[in-house]
Motif scaffolding. Structure first.
Motif, PDB file in Angstrom:
ATOM      1  N   ARG A 132       0.794  -1.261   0.032  1.00  0.00           N
ATOM      2  CA  ARG A 132       0.116  -0.229   0.107  1.00  0.00           C
ATOM      3  C   ARG A 132       0.988   1.683  -0.064  1.00  0.00           C
ATOM      4  NH1 ARG A 132      -1.240   3.630   3.913  1.00  0.00           N
ATOM      5  NH2 ARG A 132      -0.778   2.120   5.474  1.00  0.00           N
ATOM      6  N   LEU A 133       1.460   1.334   0.796  1.00  0.00           N
ATOM      7  CA  LEU A 133       2.841   2.413   0.982  1.00  0.00           C
ATOM      8  C   LEU A 133       3.215   2.850  -0.311  1.00  0.00           C
ATOM      9  CD1 LEU A 133       4.259   1.796   4.260  1.00  0.00           C
ATOM     10  CD2 LEU A 133       3.180   3.866   3.624  1.00  0.00           C
ATOM     11  N   PHE A 134       3.976   1.454  -1.488  1.00  0.00           N
ATOM     12  CA  PHE A 134       4.882   1.678  -3.033  1.00  0.00           C
ATOM     13  C   PHE A 134       3.804   2.197  -3.736  1.00  0.00           C
ATOM     14  CE2 PHE A 134       8.184  -1.591  -1.219  1.00  0.00           C
ATOM     15  CZ  PHE A 134       8.688  -0.773  -0.133  1.00  0.00           C
ATOM     16  N   THR A 135       2.736   2.075  -2.887  1.00  0.00           N
ATOM     17  CA  THR A 135       1.729   2.476  -4.428  1.00  0.00           C
ATOM     18  C   THR A 135       1.878   4.363  -4.390  1.00  0.00           C
ATOM     19  OG1 THR A 135       0.187   2.887  -2.634  1.00  0.00           O
ATOM     20  CG2 THR A 135       0.755   1.033  -4.022  1.00  0.00           C
ATOM     21  N   ARG A 136       2.201   4.900  -3.183  1.00  0.00           N
ATOM     22  CA  ARG A 136       2.559   6.308  -3.426  1.00  0.00           C
ATOM     23  C   ARG A 136       3.824   6.718  -4.540  1.00  0.00           C
ATOM     24  NH1 ARG A 136       0.808   7.308   2.540  1.00  0.00           N
ATOM     25  NH2 ARG A 136      -0.976   6.092   3.042  1.00  0.00           N
ATOM     26  N   VAL A 137       4.701   5.924  -4.716  1.00  0.00           N
ATOM     27  CA  VAL A 137       6.179   5.905  -5.340  1.00  0.00           C
ATOM     28  C   VAL A 137       5.113   6.450  -6.761  1.00  0.00           C
ATOM     29  CG1 VAL A 137       8.024   5.752  -5.754  1.00  0.00           C
ATOM     30  CG2 VAL A 137       7.264   4.953  -3.314  1.00  0.00           C
ATOM     31  N   VAL A 138       5.557   7.416  -7.734  1.00  0.00           N
ATOM     32  CA  VAL A 138       6.240   7.688  -9.603  1.00  0.00           C
ATOM     33  C   VAL A 138       6.561   7.200  -9.351  1.00  0.00           C
ATOM     34  CG1 VAL A 138       5.185   9.427 -10.425  1.00  0.00           C
ATOM     35  CG2 VAL A 138       3.863   9.135  -8.556  1.00  0.00           C
ATOM     36  N   ASP A 139       6.305   6.655 -10.053  1.00  0.00           N
ATOM     37  CA  ASP A 139       8.476   6.080 -11.419  1.00  0.00           C
ATOM     38  C   ASP A 139       8.935   7.477 -11.521  1.00  0.00           C
ATOM     39  OD1 ASP A 139      10.303   4.461 -12.184  1.00  0.00           O
ATOM     40  OD2 ASP A 139       8.949   4.471 -14.375  1.00  0.00           O
ATOM     41  N   GLY A 140       9.935   7.566 -11.830  1.00  0.00           N
ATOM     42  CA  GLY A 140      10.859   8.483 -12.294  1.00  0.00           C
ATOM     43  C   GLY A 140      10.257  10.750 -11.358  1.00  0.00           C
ATOM     44  N   GLU A 141       9.998  10.041 -10.711  1.00  0.00           N
ATOM     45  CA  GLU A 141      10.001  11.661  -9.869  1.00  0.00           C
ATOM     46  C   GLU A 141      10.154  11.689  -8.473  1.00  0.00           C
ATOM     47  OE1 GLU A 141       5.874  12.760  -9.779  1.00  0.00           O
ATOM     48  OE2 GLU A 141       5.450  12.566 -11.990  1.00  0.00           O
ATOM     49  N   PRO A 142      10.828  12.579  -7.659  1.00  0.00           N
ATOM     50  CA  PRO A 142      11.239  12.713  -6.438  1.00  0.00           C
ATOM     51  C   PRO A 142      10.328  11.926  -5.709  1.00  0.00           C
ATOM     52  CG  PRO A 142      12.091  14.544  -7.914  1.00  0.00           C
ATOM     53  CD  PRO A 142      11.359  13.665  -8.721  1.00  0.00           C
ATOM     54  N   PHE A 143      10.792  11.752  -4.500  1.00  0.00           N
ATOM     55  CA  PHE A 143       9.324  11.401  -2.774  1.00  0.00           C
ATOM     56  C   PHE A 143      10.371  11.382  -2.056  1.00  0.00           C
ATOM     57  CE2 PHE A 143      11.288   7.459  -4.007  1.00  0.00           C
ATOM     58  CZ  PHE A 143      10.920   6.444  -2.740  1.00  0.00           C
ATOM     59  N   ASP A 144       9.508  11.778  -0.755  1.00  0.00           N
ATOM     60  CA  ASP A 144      10.622  11.318   0.503  1.00  0.00           C
ATOM     61  C   ASP A 144      10.959  10.289   0.599  1.00  0.00           C
ATOM     62  OD1 ASP A 144      11.762  11.610   2.705  1.00  0.00           O
ATOM     63  OD2 ASP A 144      10.539  13.279   3.297  1.00  0.00           O
ATOM     64  N   PHE A 145      12.013   8.745   0.633  1.00  0.00           N
ATOM     65  CA  PHE A 145      11.469   8.033   1.076  1.00  0.00           C
ATOM     66  C   PHE A 145      11.610   7.525   2.479  1.00  0.00           C
ATOM     67  CE2 PHE A 145      13.864   3.791   2.325  1.00  0.00           C
ATOM     68  CZ  PHE A 145      13.349   3.104   1.431  1.00  0.00           C
ATOM     69  N   ALA A 146      11.611   8.059   3.390  1.00  0.00           N
ATOM     70  CA  ALA A 146      11.711   8.614   4.466  1.00  0.00           C
ATOM     71  C   ALA A 146       9.979   8.968   5.195  1.00  0.00           C
ATOM     72  CB  ALA A 146      12.775   9.522   5.347  1.00  0.00           C
ATOM     73  N   ALA A 147       9.543   9.682   4.774  1.00  0.00           N
ATOM     74  CA  ALA A 147       8.046   9.924   5.117  1.00  0.00           C
ATOM     75  C   ALA A 147       7.212   8.232   4.608  1.00  0.00           C
ATOM     76  CB  ALA A 147       7.173  10.862   4.059  1.00  0.00           C
ATOM     77  N   LEU A 148       7.502   8.451   4.059  1.00  0.00           N
ATOM     78  CA  LEU A 148       6.780   6.659   3.143  1.00  0.00           C
ATOM     79  C   LEU A 148       7.115   5.634   4.686  1.00  0.00           C
ATOM     80  CD1 LEU A 148       7.114   5.296   0.481  1.00  0.00           C
ATOM     81  CD2 LEU A 148       7.501   3.715   1.656  1.00  0.00           C
ATOM     82  N   THR A 149       8.133   5.243   4.699  1.00  0.00           N
ATOM     83  CA  THR A 149       8.822   4.031   5.490  1.00  0.00           C
ATOM     84  C   THR A 149       8.009   4.821   7.095  1.00  0.00           C
ATOM     85  OG1 THR A 149      10.843   5.679   6.435  1.00  0.00           O
ATOM     86  CG2 THR A 149      11.058   3.445   4.885  1.00  0.00           C
ATOM     87  N   ASP A 150       8.226   6.393   7.751  1.00  0.00           N
ATOM     88  CA  ASP A 150       8.001   6.165   8.879  1.00  0.00           C
ATOM     89  C   ASP A 150       6.223   6.104   9.826  1.00  0.00           C
ATOM     90  OD1 ASP A 150       9.032   8.205  10.656  1.00  0.00           O
ATOM     91  OD2 ASP A 150       7.375  10.209  10.491  1.00  0.00           O
ATOM     92  N   GLN A 151       5.064   5.692   8.282  1.00  0.00           N
ATOM     93  CA  GLN A 151       4.190   4.809   8.261  1.00  0.00           C
ATOM     94  C   GLN A 151       4.188   3.611   8.268  1.00  0.00           C
ATOM     95  OE1 GLN A 151       1.555   6.690   4.937  1.00  0.00           O
ATOM     96  NE2 GLN A 151       3.032   8.006   4.694  1.00  0.00           N
ATOM     97  N   LEU A 152       5.448   3.031   8.483  1.00  0.00           N
ATOM     98  CA  LEU A 152       4.864   1.803   7.678  1.00  0.00           C
ATOM     99  C   LEU A 152       5.163   0.881   9.711  1.00  0.00           C
ATOM    100  CD1 LEU A 152       4.658  -0.835   7.133  1.00  0.00           C
ATOM    101  CD2 LEU A 152       7.762  -1.326   6.550  1.00  0.00           C
ATOM    102  N   PRO A 153       6.119   1.442  10.396  1.00  0.00           N
ATOM    103  CA  PRO A 153       5.928   0.683  11.942  1.00  0.00           C
ATOM    104  C   PRO A 153       4.605   0.986  12.285  1.00  0.00           C
ATOM    105  CG  PRO A 153       7.429   2.507  11.960  1.00  0.00           C
ATOM    106  CD  PRO A 153       7.178   2.142  10.140  1.00  0.00           C
TER     107      PRO A 153
END
Length: 425
Positions: A132-153
């Motif tokens: 579910r988190l990885f669906t938010r990553v758009v191919d080739g566009e900058p994103f904040d990896f830490a903001a994504l992992t922050d939600q997992l735990p």
């Protein structure tokens, strides 16, 4: 914390070093300081004011001894540098601040609920949350990896604790605020101390509400385990305050540590160009995760107090004096981990102290490992390549070595790819 590669040639005056200041851990170089300490003064005294100071243990064997030997080094007077000189209200009530034998009796039922066999059944839930988190990553566009992992735990521990999904985002923010109240991104206008108190009040209020909803029946989750815990010594169940305090400890332990393992790993893999090497070798998943735990060492230190005069290395720690066991330093000790400033997925890093050692060994270690297994398996299956899209920003905290922002650009795989999944922890 910046994960640097010191050489030992850095000019460092250990008499001028201040390991308490959070700015050092975000913008300075603690690893160079720890290397100098391990080389020249592995049990080092820092005077904070005329009536207050502490020892820093930086070598692997000394750190392990301080954490393991609860008869010589107690946790009940406080476990964090920020509490130096003050009595810890959690002493003897909250698991991290309680010594055996009470600690053992409190820990056992929670440990059973979080052992490998028990949490294995949650692997599918964890996998779904990662996807579910990885669906938010758009191919080739900058994103904040830490903001994504922050939600997992929070998605994992929130499910195991039976907390409302609507509260997860706010609880994640509050737990980070609690460990980094000095951070410019989290501090309130009233200052760091007010920020910490406000975060604690809001966290405890949320947990009290969650517990109150259980009146008349439970869900069999971790909150229920704490609420129904009985002691054989006749001490009775935990009080309402102790239940909330230990719920807070579990929540904090998950939220402020787990995300920084993949953050630190990806920051290094993208800089060194070694992401593909790990992604292409599924048989190295386990060793790579242990190396990521060593490398990141998200919990930077724990404090213990000497119960009597103790010889530690070449110094005598007097009764009542505080010792900071620097886990991040121990995990870079070259006598245990050769070439320690290289992230090596083929290393046997299982002796790392990222989960601690001794009676306070991390309760959730099995859950963390399963979460990281699912995260990296899905990461390698979906993404072919990552590139930096900006400089990482590090958390202002002497307790948690964390990356709060990690700008990346992802390249998705063009076709489906399978990655041999782990089936047990």
């Amino acid at each position: 914390m910046r994960l640097t590669h010191p050489t030992g040639d850095e000019a460092i005056d250990l008499d001028e070093v201040d390991l308490v200041g959070p700015v050092l851990h975000a913008e300075g170089d603690p690893h160079a300081i720890w290397l100098a300490m391990r080389t020249h003064d592995p049990v080092h005294w820092q005077q904070l004011r005329p009536d207050l100071g502490f020892w820093s243990a930086t070598a692997y064997d000394d750190v392990a001894r301080v954490l393991r030997d609860h008869t010589a080094f107690t946790s009940e007077h406080g476990t964090l540098l920020n509490l130096l000189g003050r009595k810890d209200p959690a002493g003897g009530k909250q698991l991290p601040a309680t010594d055996p034998p009470r600690h053992t009796r409190m820990r056992s039922p929670i440990q059973r609920a979080l052992n490998g066999r028990a949490v294995e059944g949650h692997r599918g839930v964890i996998r779904d949350e990662v996807r579910r988190l990885f669906t938010r990553v758009v191919d080739g566009e900058p994103f904040d990896f830490a903001a994504l992992t922050d939600q997992l735990p929070m998605a994992v521990i929130g499910t195991l604790m039976g907390l409302d999904r609507d509260d997860w985002s706010h609880l994640t923010f509050l737990t980070t605020q609690a460990v980094a109240p000095d951070d410019p991104e989290f501090v309130r206008p009233e200052g760091a101390q007010a920020t910490l108190h406000r975060a604690h009040r809001e966290l405890f209020a949320c947990l009290q509400d969650a517990i109150a909803k259980r009146q008349g029946g439970g869900n069999g989750d971790l909150i229920d385990v704490l609420s129904t815990m009985e002691f054989e010594d006749g001490a009775g169940p935990l009080t309402a305050g102790e239940i909330v305090s230990n719920c807070y400890s579990l929540l904090l332990g998950a939220n402020v540590t787990t995300p920084h393992v993949p953050n630190a790993a990806l920051a290094e893999l993208t800089v060194t160009g070694t992401y593909a090497d790990w992604a292409d070798h599924s048989e190295l998943l386990g060793s790579g995760i242990e190396e990521a735990l060593r490398w990141s060492s998200p919990t930077s230190h724990f404090i213990r107090y000497a119960t009597h005069d103790v010889q530690l290395g070449k110094v005598t720690v007097r009764a009542g004096e505080a010792v900071a066991a620097w886990i991040g330093s121990a995990n870079r000790d070259a006598s245990v981990f050769p070439d320690p400033y290289t992230f090596d997925i083929r290393r046997n890093a299982q002796r790392h102290l990222a989960f601690g050692v001794g009676p306070h060994f991390c309760l959730g270690h099995a859950l963390v490992r399963i979460t990281l297994e699912e995260f990296f398996q899905e990461l390698f299956a979906q993404f072919e390549h990552f590139e930096p899209a900006g400089e990482p920003e590090h958390l202002h905290s002497n307790f948690i070595a964390g990356i709060k922002h990690l700008p990346l650009v992802a390249t998705r795989r063009k076709g489906p790819r399978t990655f041999s999944r782990a089936s047990s922890s």
